[in-house]
Design a protein around this motif. Structure first.
Motif, PDB file in Angstrom:
ATOM      1  N   LEU A  69       0.832  -1.198   0.000  1.00  0.00           N
ATOM      2  CA  LEU A  69       0.000   0.000   0.000  1.00  0.00           C
ATOM      3  C   LEU A  69       0.873   1.257   0.000  1.00  0.00           C
ATOM      4  N   VAL A  70       1.878   1.279   0.859  1.00  0.00           N
ATOM      5  CA  VAL A  70       2.750   2.448   0.986  1.00  0.00           C
ATOM      6  C   VAL A  70       3.481   2.738  -0.323  1.00  0.00           C
ATOM      7  N   MET A  74       3.076   5.701  -3.026  1.00  0.00           N
ATOM      8  CA  MET A  74       4.264   6.508  -3.280  1.00  0.00           C
ATOM      9  C   MET A  74       4.548   6.603  -4.771  1.00  0.00           C
ATOM     10  N   GLY A  75       4.472   5.472  -5.461  1.00  0.00           N
ATOM     11  CA  GLY A  75       4.745   5.459  -6.889  1.00  0.00           C
ATOM     12  C   GLY A  75       3.751   6.301  -7.664  1.00  0.00           C
ATOM     13  N   LEU A  76       2.461   6.202  -7.331  1.00  0.00           N
ATOM     14  CA  LEU A  76       1.447   6.996  -8.020  1.00  0.00           C
ATOM     15  C   LEU A  76       1.634   8.484  -7.734  1.00  0.00           C
ATOM     16  N   PHE A  77       2.061   8.807  -6.525  1.00  0.00           N
ATOM     17  CA  PHE A  77       2.336  10.206  -6.178  1.00  0.00           C
ATOM     18  C   PHE A  77       3.516  10.743  -6.988  1.00  0.00           C
ATOM     19  N   ALA A 106      -2.041  -5.197  -1.885  1.00  0.00           N
ATOM     20  CA  ALA A 106      -2.172  -4.942  -0.449  1.00  0.00           C
ATOM     21  C   ALA A 106      -3.565  -5.331   0.034  1.00  0.00           C
ATOM     22  N   LEU A 107      -4.581  -4.933  -0.734  1.00  0.00           N
ATOM     23  CA  LEU A 107      -5.958  -5.242  -0.350  1.00  0.00           C
ATOM     24  C   LEU A 107      -6.256  -6.728  -0.521  1.00  0.00           C
ATOM     25  N   PHE A 251       9.517  -0.203  -3.824  1.00  0.00           N
ATOM     26  CA  PHE A 251      10.364   0.925  -3.419  1.00  0.00           C
ATOM     27  C   PHE A 251      11.499   1.135  -4.413  1.00  0.00           C
ATOM     28  N   VAL A 252      12.081   0.036  -4.903  1.00  0.00           N
ATOM     29  CA  VAL A 252      13.169   0.139  -5.874  1.00  0.00           C
ATOM     30  C   VAL A 252      12.692   0.860  -7.131  1.00  0.00           C
TER      31      VAL A 252
END
Length: 274
Positions: A69-70, A74-77, A106-107, A251-252
């Protein structure tokens, strides 16, 4: 003549990964159609950590999906705020799909781990195919052809979804076959690695994709040794840590998009053979 030689060399370089990908695709399709059917083992759903906390069954296996989820958000932001480097606006769409896949994972995975069974596992696997196919298309866009990557994205998503739907339908019919889904997952990883090895990205930080593979490989190891990891540290299971490791692949990708720049020499070669 020198320019023609450079263009010819660039064209040959672009053809090489295409041949390998086509060959791998043919092998994967043949395996999916002709390998004997294998149903989902029921013991797969029996994870090592059944601990209950805060009113939630299998608590750590559920909440450890927060990483997806995080990093999905983050990627979409990063993409939505124009902080990611793209030569052309359309190039962002495979990455948008990848990060949406992380969010849905995540969901879906959280839902699955509340009550693990074949029916809930469907909602875990379906979003993973979205993330896999999005990343494959993104690497085709970055390394071979923007047009080809964007054209292949919708059918790739359909094929990914079909592999999971087919698995669940066959399970409901009493003759489950998880082979096509397993082949799709392995195929996605191999294609991404092959592209990284055989075709340089038009952007810097192209080698970061190897870290995506490394986190994925670690996740598979942790998944395999679920109970052994919990027995070793008595705090957290291998499957819980698998979620954390797999999420770090997101994250990468976020970090790669933030830090990369367009390589001038790669741009020129790309445009000459596109």
């Amino acid at each position: 003549m020198a320019t023609e030689s450079i263009s010819g060399a660039g064209a040959a370089a672009k053809k090489s990964p295409v041949r390998w990908i086509v060959a791998l695709t043919v092998v994967a399709l043949a395996a999916a159609f002709f390998l004997p059917a294998v149903s989902q083992p029921l013991e797969y759903h029996d994870f090592a950590d059944h601990r209950h906390a805060y009113g939630v069954d299998n608590f750590l296996d559920v909440v450890s999906n927060a990483g997806f989820l995080v990093f999905g958000l983050m990627g979409l932001f990063i993409i939505g705020n124009g902080r990611a480097c793209f030569e052309r606006p359309a190039e962002r769409w495979p990455y948008v799909i990848f990060f949406i896949g992380l969010l849905l994972t995540a969901l879906g995975s959280g839902y699955y781990h509340l009550a693990p069974n074949n029916e809930t596992l469907f909602w875990d696997r379906l979003p993973m195919t979205i993330a896999f196919m999005g990343l494959v298309a993104a690497q085709i866009v970055d390394r071979i052809s923007v047009r080809a990557g964007l054209i292949l994205l919708p059918p790739a998503l359909l094929i990914g979804a079909a592999s999971v739907i087919y698995w669940l339908v066959t399970e409901r019919m009493g003759a489950g076959n998880v082979i096509p889904y397993g082949i799709l997952q392995a195929y996605s990883v191999l294609v991404v690695v092959l592209l990284a090895i055989l075709s340089p990205s038009r952007y810097t930080r192209g080698s970061d994709i190897y870290w995506v593979f490394a986190w994925y490989a670690l996740a598979k190891v942790l998944e395999t040794f679920d109970g052994e990891v919990l027995a070793l540290n008595e705090i957290v299971s291998g499957h819980t840590l698998k979620h954390v490791a797999a999420a770090f692949s997101g994250f990468v990708v976020c970090r790669m998009l933030l830090k990369r720049t367009l390589r001038a020499e790669s741009q020129a070669a790309f445009l000459s053979v596109r």
